[in-house]
Design an enzyme around this catalytic site. Structure first.
Site, PDB file in Angstrom:
ATOM      1  CD  GLU A 259      -2.774  -1.041   0.610  1.00 31.69           C
ATOM      2  OE1 GLU A 259      -3.406  -0.540   0.699  1.00 31.69           O
ATOM      3  OE2 GLU A 259      -3.588  -2.577  -0.317  1.00 31.69           O
ATOM      4  CB  CYS A 296      -1.539   6.861   2.320  1.00 30.30           C
ATOM      5  SG  CYS A 296      -2.156   6.183   3.952  1.00 30.30           S
TER       6      CYS A 296
HETATM    7  P1  NAP Z   1       9.072   4.518   3.008  1.00 31.15           P
HETATM    8  O1  NAP Z   1      10.609   5.124   3.207  1.00 31.15           O
HETATM    9  O2  NAP Z   1       8.862   3.332   1.785  1.00 31.15           O
HETATM   10  O3  NAP Z   1       9.999   3.300   4.618  1.00 31.15           O
HETATM   11  C1  NAP Z   1       8.919   1.349   4.421  1.00 31.15           C
HETATM   12  C2  NAP Z   1       9.515   0.521   4.711  1.00 31.15           C
HETATM   13  O4  NAP Z   1       9.978  -0.362   3.971  1.00 31.15           O
HETATM   14  C3  NAP Z   1      10.600   0.701   6.114  1.00 31.15           C
HETATM   15  O5  NAP Z   1      10.561  -0.147   7.196  1.00 31.15           O
HETATM   16  C4  NAP Z   1      11.864   1.193   4.622  1.00 31.15           C
HETATM   17  O6  NAP Z   1      13.375   1.115   5.420  1.00 31.15           O
HETATM   18  C5  NAP Z   1      11.312   0.362   3.848  1.00 31.15           C
HETATM   19  N1  NAP Z   1      12.141   0.696   2.819  1.00 31.15           N
HETATM   20  C6  NAP Z   1      11.728   1.483   1.815  1.00 31.15           C
HETATM   21  N2  NAP Z   1      12.383   1.758   0.416  1.00 31.15           N
HETATM   22  C7  NAP Z   1      13.244  -0.207   0.839  1.00 31.15           C
HETATM   23  C8  NAP Z   1      13.534  -0.197  -0.618  1.00 31.15           C
HETATM   24  N3  NAP Z   1      14.363   0.198  -2.040  1.00 31.15           N
HETATM   25  N4  NAP Z   1      14.358  -1.354  -0.147  1.00 31.15           N
HETATM   26  C9  NAP Z   1      14.336  -2.275   0.775  1.00 31.15           C
HETATM   27  N5  NAP Z   1      13.232  -1.547   2.190  1.00 31.15           N
HETATM   28  C10 NAP Z   1      12.609  -0.547   1.542  1.00 31.15           C
HETATM   29  O7  NAP Z   1       7.679   4.918   3.642  1.00 31.15           O
HETATM   30  P2  NAP Z   1       7.941   5.743   4.581  1.00 31.15           P
HETATM   31  O8  NAP Z   1       8.532   7.248   4.614  1.00 31.15           O
HETATM   32  O9  NAP Z   1       8.274   5.240   5.959  1.00 31.15           O
HETATM   33  O10 NAP Z   1       6.158   6.256   5.014  1.00 31.15           O
HETATM   34  C11 NAP Z   1       5.545   7.360   4.074  1.00 31.15           C
HETATM   35  C12 NAP Z   1       4.634   6.929   2.546  1.00 31.15           C
HETATM   36  O11 NAP Z   1       3.948   5.958   2.873  1.00 31.15           O
HETATM   37  C13 NAP Z   1       3.576   8.198   2.251  1.00 31.15           C
HETATM   38  O12 NAP Z   1       3.943   7.913   1.163  1.00 31.15           O
HETATM   39  C14 NAP Z   1       2.024   7.774   2.933  1.00 31.15           C
HETATM   40  O13 NAP Z   1       1.876   7.782   1.637  1.00 31.15           O
HETATM   41  C15 NAP Z   1       2.384   5.751   2.709  1.00 31.15           C
HETATM   42  N6  NAP Z   1       2.037   5.264   3.630  1.00 31.15           N
HETATM   43  C16 NAP Z   1       0.632   4.487   2.707  1.00 31.15           C
HETATM   44  C17 NAP Z   1       0.107   4.036   3.426  1.00 31.15           C
HETATM   45  C18 NAP Z   1      -1.402   3.141   2.503  1.00 31.15           C
HETATM   46  O14 NAP Z   1      -2.364   2.583   3.448  1.00 31.15           O
HETATM   47  N7  NAP Z   1      -1.509   3.239   1.439  1.00 31.15           N
HETATM   48  C19 NAP Z   1      -0.412   4.157   5.014  1.00 31.15           C
HETATM   49  C20 NAP Z   1       0.636   4.966   5.667  1.00 31.15           C
HETATM   50  C21 NAP Z   1       1.553   6.005   4.874  1.00 31.15           C
HETATM   51  P3  NAP Z   1      14.297   1.796   5.374  1.00 31.15           P
HETATM   52  O15 NAP Z   1      13.522   3.355   5.882  1.00 31.15           O
HETATM   53  O16 NAP Z   1      15.169   1.146   6.164  1.00 31.15           O
HETATM   54  O17 NAP Z   1      14.231   1.688   3.793  1.00 31.15           O
END
Ligand code: NAP
Length: 519
Positions: A259, A296
């Site tokens: 998501e 989100c």
């Molecule tokens: P994020 O940077 O993508 O991080 C989420 C998790 O994924 C972290 O544990 C991160 O670890 C890991 N991760 C990210 N990129 C990776 C990669 N290339 N390889 C391996 N692991 C990876 O997201 P965030 O900044 O925490 O959250 C904000 C985003 O989430 C916004 O875009 C928001 O819209 C979205 N969101 C969506 C929902 C939904 O239900 N659709 C709900 C809440 C938030 P690392 O930090 O170690 O990279």
């Protein structure tokens, strides 16, 4: 609970790696103790091996046992008391009030999934008996060990004991969580609560593990591990897509329920502008700025037909935005991504800054921004639809109904779309509604998309790029289906069938027997 900075490999703590990192308070930029030790590839492997060893035992626990386990997790999280809220607030800058509400949501979500497991009909048992054909019976069964990634913006409800954890454990899958590096201490506290619940309810060791890490290697190694059978992810498009690509290029590709971001378009129809423009202007400002825009479901696009009422509405929103307060963003990385996203938007043809709040000088603040563009420039530039994670929104003025529908038709997948108007508007714009049904997972009438209820009917999903699988949801009880697959038993003796499929229906669940829903 004393924090150790270690990984949870089943019931053992382990910190063999050499790389460490710390939680950071975004309000003060001070580092929080202790040091967290990034998991090594060996530790990731051990966690997954233990999950595999636990799988058969865990999935065969009675539905009552599994329900009690989920309830025990909920209770143990409450037992952490104020210390959990305090640590989560220090690591994220979110207020204690907001986090207390989120803990309540997390608690209720776990208990709701416990109810689903106890009731039992989610397995969709189907029985076809016939004298002339084979006896065929099917039900949904747990997939196997699942890897779970939470997002930074919901350190409780979309993290270690969040929705993906509740639904995967409910389905009968052991889990290995990749802790979010923006709130490692919160993750450790919640992981400790889950482990206590594992012990108290007699679940097998390995039902739950959690690895820490600040490099992408840890998450990637988890997703690439051959014993992992599915991935639940909440976070950015970049992260979700990278893990989806890793999972689908494995020798055995596996499902990834990612998501990701969304811009959640709002369509303001003429009746709303005529009858309640001021009310919508205020509501929109509040929705965009709620939680410093870090949702989100944040409404990032607002489309309407140009008119005198629309101009008055726009002026009212601008006035509200100038007065809107700033707040601390979750991390310095999220704040700089927000600033860069705004700069990029403002460089695009036809995009204008209408109003903004003012910096208050403290670190990592997210300043509200209202931008506008016309439909011609919007339709010519796909980049304008991308999520800018933070308190901003882009309004799009259309020249008439056909133009508004063109905007909708050109949209990619989003989590939500909102229609503001009268019931008469909805009739007149029924073709717009038809277009939007293909674009999103949730359509809202006269409300704002921020705020996602956890219940049986909720859908929090949508076509790509909002998610990597539009057929499912990450919020609501049907999320359980993501972590199970149908298995069919043909001509099996009664004694060897799972209870869900036995003739006398000992679990008293709803089943489809020879085409009829019955108990
Ligand atoms: P994020 O940077 O993508 O991080 C989420 C998790 O994924 C972290 O544990 C991160 O670890 C890991 N991760 C990210 N990129 C990776 C990669 N290339 N390889 C391996 N692991 C990876 O997201 P965030 O900044 O925490 O959250 C904000 C985003 O989430 C916004 O875009 C928001 O819209 C979205 N969101 C969506 C929902 C939904 O239900 N659709 C709900 C809440 C938030 P690392 O930090 O170690 O990279």
């Amino acid at each position: 609970m004393a924090l150790t900075g270690q990984n949870f490999i089943g019931s053992h703590r382990s910190g063999n790696g050499s790389k460490t990192f710390q939680g950071i308070n975004p309000e003060t930029e001070s580092k929080l103790k202790p040091d967290y030790v990034e998991a090594t590839s060996d530790e990731v492997d051990q966690a997954v091996q233990k999950a595999e060893e636990a799988f058969n035992d865990y999935r065969q626990k009675s539905t009552v046992n599994r329900a009690e386990f989920l309830e025990a997790i909920a209770d143990e999280i409450m037992e952490l008391g104020d210390a959990l809220i305090k640590r989560a607030s220090e690591e994220t800058g979110l207020t204690e009030g907001r986090l207390t509400g989120e803990r309540g949501r997390t608690f209720n979500q776990l208990r709701l999934f416990a109810d689903v497991v106890r009731e039992g009909s989610w397995v969709d048992a189907r029985i076809d008996r016939s004298d002339e054909a084979p006896d065929v019976r099917s039900m949904k069964m747990a997939l196997g060990p699942v890897a779970i990634f939470g997002a930074s913006n919901f350190p409780l409800a979309f993290s270690v004991a969040g929705g993906d954890t509740a639904s995967a454990l409910a389905a009968g899958c052991p889990i290995v969580v990749k802790a979010h590096p923006a709130h490692p201490g919160t993750c450790e506290m919640v992981a400790g609560a889950i482990l206590k619940a594992v012990e108290k309810t007699g679940m097998p060791e390995g039902t739950f593990s959690m690895v820490q890490g600040i490099s992408h290697e840890v998450g990637t190694a988890l997703v690439e591990h051959p014993l992992i059978k599915a991935v639940g992810f909440t976070g950015s498009f970049k992260g979700g897509k990278a893990l989806y690509d890793a999972a689908t290029s494995r020798p055995e590709p596996i499902p990834v329920y990612a998501e990701m971001g969304s811009t959640n378009p709002i369509f303001l129809l003429p009746g709303a502008l005529r009858e309640k423009g001021d009310e919508v202007a205020e509501g929109l400002t509040n929705s965009v700025n709620l939680g410093v825009g870090q949702f989100c479901t944040n409404p990032g696009l607002v489309a309407y037909e140009e008119s005198d009422e629309a101009r008055a509405f726009h002026q009212a929103v601008a006035d509200h935005f100038k007065k809107a307060g700033t707040g601390t963003m979750l991390t310095s990385g999220i704040q700089s991504a927000y600033k860069e996203g705004l700069e990029t938007l403002l460089q695009q043809e036809g995009v204008q800054l209408v109003a903004s709040g003012s910096e208050d000088g403290s670190p990592n603040t997210g300043v509200p921004h209202l931008l506008k563009v016309d439909s011609k420039n919007f339709l010519a530039n796909d980049g304008l639809e991308e999520e800018v994670f933070g308190p901003s929104t882009l309004t799009i003025s259309a020249e008439g109904k056909a133009d508004l529908i063109d905007i909708a038709e050109n949209l990619q997948g989003h989590l939500t779309a909102t229609l503001y108007g009268t019931e008469e508007d909805l009739e007149t714009y029924s073709d717009l509604v038809t277009v939007l049904q293909r674009k999103v997972g949730r359509l809202i009438f006269n409300g704002f998309p921020t705020g996602v209820e956890v219940n049986h009917a909720m859908i929090h999903g949508g076509p790509y790029p909002a998610t990597t699988d539009s057929r499912t949801t990450s919020v609501g009880t049907s999320a359980i289906d993501r972590f199970a697959r149908p298995v069919c038993f043909q001509d099996f003796p009664e004694s060897q069938l799972p209870d869900e499929l036995k003739d006398e229906n000992p679990l008293d669940i709803w089943r489809l027997e020879n085409g009829e829903h019955t108990k």
